[in-house]
Write an enzyme that holds these catalytic residues in place. Structure first.
Site, PDB file in Angstrom:
ATOM      1  CB  CYS A 133      24.845 -61.033  18.547  1.00 57.60           C
ATOM      2  SG  CYS A 133      24.957 -62.920  18.457  1.00 57.60           S
ATOM      3  CG  ASP A 202      29.541 -65.803  12.987  1.00 62.34           C
ATOM      4  OD1 ASP A 202      28.989 -64.760  13.523  1.00 62.34           O
ATOM      5  OD2 ASP A 202      29.758 -66.783  13.356  1.00 62.34           O
TER       6      ASP A 202
END
Ligand code: RUB
Length: 338
Positions: A133, A202
């Site tokens: 990512c 996250d």
């Protein structure tokens, strides 16, 4: 009175992923509250507080998984509510909210610098590092190590379905770091040559599990199998206080059209498409979490949470900022468990 238009723009940009990545989302949310604090034409202190809460509600609903978002909002709102308790007037509340929003942004930016410095100690000359990512915390660590003179290479996964890995590869290449882009499903194929994996987060749960972009847990599993170190670079405001009270982190499920185009969906109505944006990597597959407070094993996540967010269990935040845990909060005088 309506909220400043920029607040709606920021909320829309987070929802549409024009602003993305947990740290940027958090800083954008703080910026939106700063706008409200400075520009909202409030009648009085109560009016400003309710505008700040309205903006917070709008923002917190944009993306459900990045815990950095409610934590950024809580950083400001908790201080504002304390100001209310102390009887501050309109200009006092404006001052408190602005100062808190600015403080959060500065703290968040500095946290990445600390993480980069700590994390770079774990990167050695000659390493092949894999990343997944597009994480500022992970990328900054790699750039810091490179600037310190270490010479290594990076494998970046493309990160289906939105290809954030291309952003990562471009940024690393711009910094002069040799980088190779691979498809996500090639992660295990290359793992035997990899020395360490570094990803962002996250959310970090009280049990040390890490929530990050979908595919992270498969990479962690492959790293574990190949005895490759798996590092997570995460600021402490990504740790989830709700998980101290047993709450689970919600995994965002995005539109199927990110995976296949609408023509395909229309032509094959019986094909169901699922698009979870994140997954959970259990603590047992994580070697270290690199935070701005230092490098910790995942089992220490709860200590960070108690230190940073002990107040959460007693706070009088509105329900939408406690993940609906209002009634489950631990009151000062509640009996402790036997
Ligand atoms: C981004 C993502 C990142 C984390 C950490 O997902 O999973 O790894 O947010 O990023 P999305 P950072 O693109 O769906 O927002 O270290 O920059 O906070």
């Amino acid at each position: 009175m309506d909220l400043p238009s920029e607040v709606y723009e920021i909320a829309r940009d987070i929802r549409d992923m024009k602003i993305r990545g947990a740290g940027r989302i958090a800083r954008a949310a703080a910026k939106a509250l700063l706008k409200v604090a400075r520009e909202y034409e409030a009648k009085d202190a109560d009016d400003l507080v309710s505008a700040l809460l309205r903006a917070s509600k709008l923002l917190v609903e944009t993306r459900p998984t990045a815990v950095s978002l409610p934590n950024a909002l809580r950083y400001v709102v908790v201080r504002v509510l304390e100001g209310v308790d102390r009887g501050y007037d309109l200009s006092g509340i404006r001052e408190i909210a602005s100062k808190a929003a600015e403080e959060f942004t500065e703290f968040s930016t500095r946290a990445v610098e600390y993480i980069s410095k700590f994390g770079s100690h774990r990167i050695r000359d000659g390493d092949l590092i894999m990343t997944h990512c597009n994480s500022d915390a992970a990328i900054s660590t790699l750039i810091q190590a490179w600037e310190e003179g270490k010479r290594f290479e990076v494998l970046a996964t493309e990160t289906r379905p939105r290809f954030q890995g291309r952003l990562t590869a471009a940024r690393l290449a711009d910094a002069g770091i040799p980088v190779t882009l691979i498809v996500d499903s090639a992660a295990r194929y290359f793992m035997e040559d990899v020395d360490a994996v570094i990803v962002g987060a996250d959310a970090v749960a009280a049990n040390g599990a890490v929530v990050n972009k979908i595919g992270t847990s498969s990479i962690a599993l492959a790293a574990h199998e190949a005895r490759v170190n798996f590092f997570v670079a995460a600021e402490t405001y990504k740790f989830s206080p709700e998980t101290m009270l047993g709450s689970l982190i919600r995994i965002e499920e995005r539109d199927p059209s990110e995976v296949v185009d609408r023509d395909f969906l229309a032509a094959h109505p019986n094909v169901k498409v699922r698009n979870p944006a994140f997954d959970v990597t259990p603590a047992m597959y994580i070697d270290l979490i690199i935070t701005e407070k230092g490098v910790i094993p995942p089992s220490a996540a709860v200590i960070i949470l108690k230190e940073e967010y002990g107040w959460f269990t007693r706070s009088r935040l509105p329900e939408f900022l406690t993940g609906g845990l209002g009634s489950a909060r631990i009151e000062e005088d509640s009996p402790t468990t036997a």
